[in-house]
Structure formats: structure tokens, C-alpha cells
Design an enzyme around this catalytic site. Structure first.
Site, PDB file in Angstrom:
ATOM      1  N   HIS A   3      -9.769   1.013  -0.918  1.00  0.00           N
ATOM      2  CA  HIS A   3      -9.620   1.662   0.393  1.00  0.00           C
ATOM      3  C   HIS A   3     -10.969   1.556   1.104  1.00  0.00           C
ATOM      4  O   HIS A   3     -11.976   2.010   0.560  1.00  0.00           O
ATOM      5  CB  HIS A   3      -9.291   3.150   0.237  1.00  0.00           C
ATOM      6  CG  HIS A   3      -7.875   3.456  -0.166  1.00  0.00           C
ATOM      7  ND1 HIS A   3      -7.330   3.061  -1.354  1.00  0.00           N
ATOM      8  CD2 HIS A   3      -6.896   4.146   0.478  1.00  0.00           C
ATOM      9  CE1 HIS A   3      -6.069   3.492  -1.431  1.00  0.00           C
ATOM     10  NE2 HIS A   3      -5.788   4.163  -0.334  1.00  0.00           N
ATOM     11  N   GLY A  27      -9.609   8.247  -2.382  1.00  0.00           N
ATOM     12  CA  GLY A  27     -10.498   9.408  -2.262  1.00  0.00           C
ATOM     13  C   GLY A  27     -11.285   9.385  -0.967  1.00  0.00           C
ATOM     14  O   GLY A  27     -10.958   8.643  -0.043  1.00  0.00           O
ATOM     15  N   HIS A  44       1.485   4.912  -2.347  1.00  0.00           N
ATOM     16  CA  HIS A  44       1.068   5.800  -3.445  1.00  0.00           C
ATOM     17  C   HIS A  44       2.303   6.500  -3.992  1.00  0.00           C
ATOM     18  O   HIS A  44       3.015   7.172  -3.237  1.00  0.00           O
ATOM     19  CB  HIS A  44       0.075   6.847  -2.933  1.00  0.00           C
ATOM     20  CG  HIS A  44      -1.206   6.251  -2.432  1.00  0.00           C
ATOM     21  ND1 HIS A  44      -2.307   6.073  -3.237  1.00  0.00           N
ATOM     22  CD2 HIS A  44      -1.549   5.769  -1.213  1.00  0.00           C
ATOM     23  CE1 HIS A  44      -3.288   5.526  -2.523  1.00  0.00           C
ATOM     24  NE2 HIS A  44      -2.847   5.321  -1.290  1.00  0.00           N
ATOM     25  N   ASP A  65       1.961   3.762   2.995  1.00  0.00           N
ATOM     26  CA  ASP A  65       0.928   4.626   2.408  1.00  0.00           C
ATOM     27  C   ASP A  65       1.533   5.815   1.635  1.00  0.00           C
ATOM     28  O   ASP A  65       1.695   5.742   0.426  1.00  0.00           O
ATOM     29  CB  ASP A  65      -0.046   5.096   3.498  1.00  0.00           C
ATOM     30  CG  ASP A  65      -1.401   5.509   2.952  1.00  0.00           C
ATOM     31  OD1 ASP A  65      -1.624   5.350   1.742  1.00  0.00           O
ATOM     32  OD2 ASP A  65      -2.239   6.003   3.730  1.00  0.00           O
ATOM     33  N   GLU A  82     -11.276   3.431   6.490  1.00  0.00           N
ATOM     34  CA  GLU A  82     -10.224   4.311   7.040  1.00  0.00           C
ATOM     35  C   GLU A  82     -10.876   5.415   7.867  1.00  0.00           C
ATOM     36  O   GLU A  82     -10.471   5.686   8.991  1.00  0.00           O
ATOM     37  CB  GLU A  82      -9.389   4.915   5.896  1.00  0.00           C
ATOM     38  CG  GLU A  82      -8.297   5.897   6.365  1.00  0.00           C
ATOM     39  CD  GLU A  82      -7.531   6.550   5.210  1.00  0.00           C
ATOM     40  OE1 GLU A  82      -7.982   6.435   4.049  1.00  0.00           O
ATOM     41  OE2 GLU A  82      -6.495   7.184   5.476  1.00  0.00           O
ATOM     42  N   ASP A 112      -5.209   3.702  -9.778  1.00  0.00           N
ATOM     43  CA  ASP A 112      -6.093   4.129  -8.698  1.00  0.00           C
ATOM     44  C   ASP A 112      -7.044   5.220  -9.189  1.00  0.00           C
ATOM     45  O   ASP A 112      -6.611   6.206  -9.788  1.00  0.00           O
ATOM     46  CB  ASP A 112      -5.190   4.688  -7.573  1.00  0.00           C
ATOM     47  CG  ASP A 112      -5.808   4.543  -6.194  1.00  0.00           C
ATOM     48  OD1 ASP A 112      -6.728   3.716  -6.034  1.00  0.00           O
ATOM     49  OD2 ASP A 112      -5.363   5.259  -5.281  1.00  0.00           O
ATOM     50  N   HIS A 159       0.867  -1.197   0.000  1.00  0.00           N
ATOM     51  CA  HIS A 159       0.000   0.000   0.000  1.00  0.00           C
ATOM     52  C   HIS A 159       0.894   1.235   0.000  1.00  0.00           C
ATOM     53  O   HIS A 159       1.319   1.718   1.047  1.00  0.00           O
ATOM     54  CB  HIS A 159      -0.945  -0.004   1.208  1.00  0.00           C
ATOM     55  CG  HIS A 159      -2.054   1.000   1.086  1.00  0.00           C
ATOM     56  ND1 HIS A 159      -3.377   0.668   0.959  1.00  0.00           N
ATOM     57  CD2 HIS A 159      -2.022   2.359   1.027  1.00  0.00           C
ATOM     58  CE1 HIS A 159      -4.116   1.750   0.847  1.00  0.00           C
ATOM     59  NE2 HIS A 159      -3.314   2.805   0.887  1.00  0.00           N
TER      60      HIS A 159
END
Ligand SMILES: [Zn+2]
Length: 338
Positions: free
Chosen positions: A202, A175, A19, A282, A205, A141, A17
Site C-alpha cells: 500500500h 496499516g 481485504h 478494497d 493513499e 498482509d 485489492h
């Protein structure tokens, strides 16, 4: 470096995970700014931007990076720097989110505008494989709260690229979960699966367990964050029985304020309940996280022993989208790591 730190460094592990945009450090941001801005930002300015204290500050930093990641060469530079930092930590495989939804929404609605950018990413990927012995997969994504037709374009592009490039392994949805759940994407997920793509999402969260149930119901195979599952024992059971891999990001959750501290993160409780948990960084440049330091914090803040850290590393391989034969080889190397 302490004993435990060098053990973590030697442990073969995967990051699942991550980005790409969130790996751009202040120094790289300055370099990109020099390429694109009439009045380039300075290093102290870039560093100040990264010292945010709330979610809005995080979004501003993310936007500042996204606005300067423009050309294929920019993406190649960002991906290469990311690969170098992963290799330094003993990461041998990473599955990296590329925010194609942001490109289509903020910069260029033409789906094919991603093709030259992808070529830049692939150059970095191949170089990482040869020079760093690090394999990379890409997960395209989309942004769940942007218009649905934009997500459709992202997933369609993923299917198109996957047909000729196995490195495009899956799709994801990021998002604002509070503005949009998973249900609107049911048909798109079904089509992505038919195209041979792996399905991540996702979920949970910033939202209650219901969002995780919803993500599972549309076929999501691997869940990002899943922080609120701890509030729903039935969901915990379900995740255990199904062996659903979870991409946890403890430091990220602390930095965005959805979890009070690393020690309070449900990582340990998930692990003891037998869930397939992995830890990840992340957006490491924004959160001051790194995969190796997440392992270290699991040890110092939650008492994970060497053998338990080894189990987390093994989970990262099991939960990856690598072929079974590659998984078996990494798993035996993890068993042998001391
Ligand atoms: Zn994420």
C-alpha cells in the site's frame, strides 16, 4: 439491469485489492457474533456500525469484525461468502489480502496459530474453484505500524506456506502509512522475493509521492492506491516506463475522505497517461463498493466506454499473479466479450 451493467457482469475480470476482513457484511457479522458473544449484536446494531462517517469509524468497524473472526470455521465462512459475491459479479479470479499481522498483534503471537485458519481458508478456496469456477490467491498482509518483528513473522509464515501451497502468492503491507513508510522493510522484501513470493505494498493513499518512490525502491511490484502519483509527473513517467501495476480503489478513497469524489479520482488521468491501472473494491462491505459497481462508476462518472472498460478488465488480468498461459486464455475471452 441496464445494458452496460450486464456487459460489466459478463466481462471476465480479476479483483486484485480486496481485504477478506473488509468483505464481511453486517449479516455475516451478526452470524459470527452469535457464535462468539454472550449478548450477540443485532442486525440494526451491525448496520449502524458500518455507517461510519470518518476514518475512526472505519477503524472501529474493522476492529469489530476482526474481533469476531476467530476460528478456522469463521474464516472459511467469510471466505466462502466473499467468493459467492465475487462470482455473482462475473469475477473469475481474486487475489485476497489476509491480515495476518492483526491476528499476531491482537490475538495470538504464536506464528503457527495461523495454520488452522489457513486450512479453513483453503477449504473455501477449493470449494469456490469447484462450485463457482472462481480462483483465489492469498496475499498475507502485515501492518506497517506494528512492531517489525511481527511483520517478520507474517512474511516468514508466507514463505513457509508458499513452499507447499502455491495459492499463497505474495506478501503485502497495510496499516498507517503516515506512521511508517517502506524503508524499514527492505531486507524483509528481499527475503520474501528470494522465497518466490510476489511483492505488493500500500503506497500513496494518505501520503505524498515520496512514499511511492520509497515503496518502489524496496522492490514492491504492485502498488495499492498510489493516489498521490498524480502530483509527480516524473513518477508518472517512471510508473509508465516500468509498467508498474496499480491497484486503484476509487470508492474506498472517497469514503475515507482522501479523494473528494469518484469523478475527481485520478483513474482517468492515469489511464490516459498509459499507466497499468486496475480498479478494485478494497473493503466492499465497509465502503458499499463492489467490483462491478466500480466498473459502472468508471462508466458513469468518468466516461469509460465499453472498450475502455474492456481494457480495465484486461489490465486486471495482466496485473494479476496468474501464470502466463492462464492470462492469455482470459485475455482472449475478454476480447470476445460483448
Ligand atoms: Zn487496502
Amino acid at each position: 439491469m441496464s445494458d452496460i451493467e450486464s456487459f460489466i457482469r459478463r466481462l471476465p475480470k480479476a479483483e486484485l485489492h480486496l481485504h477478506l476482513e473488509g468483505t464481511v457484511t453486517p449479516a455475516t457479522l451478526v452470524e459470527l457474533s452469535r457464535r462468539h458473544d454472550a449478548a450477540p449484536i443485532t442486525l440494526p446494531e451491525a448496520e449502524a456500525l458500518y455507517h461510519f462517517t470518518d476514518f475512526n469509524g472505519f477503524l472501529l468497524a474493522f476492529k469489530a469484525v476482526s474481533e469476531r473472526l476467530l476460528t478456522p470455521a469463521d474464516y472459511e465462512l467469510a471466505a466462502w461468502r466473499m467468493a459467492q459475491r465475487l462470482a455473482e459479479q462475473g469475477v473469475m479470479h481474486a487475489e485476497v489480502y489476509i491480515s495476518v499481522g492483526v491476528i499476531y498483534h491482537w490475538r495470538n503471537p504464536d506464528p503457527d496459530c495461523f495454520d488452522p485458519i489457513f486450512a479453513g481458508l483453503e477449504r473455501a478456496r477449493l470449494r469456490a474453484e469447484i462450485e463457482l469456477n472462481l480462483t483465489l490467491y492469498w496475499i498475507l498482509d502485515a501492518v506497517r505500524h506494528f512492531p517489525l518483528d511481527e511483520t517478520e513473522k507474517v512474511f516468514h509464515k508466507a514463505a513457509q506456506l508458499h513452499a507447499s501451497h502455491p495459492s499463497v502468492v505474495g506478501i503485502g503491507l497495510g496499516g498507517d502509512e503516515r506512521r511508517c513508510g517502506s524503508e524499514p522493510f527492505r531486507a524483509m522484501y528481499a527475503r520474501a522475493k528470494e522465497a518466490g513470493l510476489r511483492l505488493t505494498n500500500h503506497a500513496g493513499e494518505t501520503t505524498p509521492p515520496q512514499a511511492i518512490w520509497e515503496a518502489l525502491s524496496i522492490g514492491s511490484e504492485r502498488l495499492g492506491h498510489a493516489l498521490s502519483a498524480i502530483d509527480d509527473p516524473q513518477l508518472m513517467d517512471h510508473l509508465k516506463v516500468r509498467g508498474t501495476p496499480l491497484e486503484l480503489n476509487p470508492t474506498s478513497n472517497v469514503r475515507t475522505g482522501v479523494c473528494p469524489s469518484f469523478a475527481a479520482h485520478p483513474l482517468r488521468r492515469y489511464f490516459e497517461a498509459g499507466l497499468l491501472v486496475t480498479i478494485n473494491s478494497d473493503d466492499p462491505a465497509f465502503f458499499g463498493s463492489a467490483l462491478a459497481s466500480e466498473y459502472l462508476l468508471a462508466h458513469t462518472e468518468q466516461g469509460f466506454s465499453r472498450d475502455e472498460l474492456r481494457e480495465l478488465a484486461a489490465n486486471s488480468i495482466r496485473a494479476s499473479f496468474l501464470p502466463d498461459v492462464t492470462k492469455r486464455s482470459w485475455l482472449s475471452q475478454i476480447t470476445e466479450a460483448h
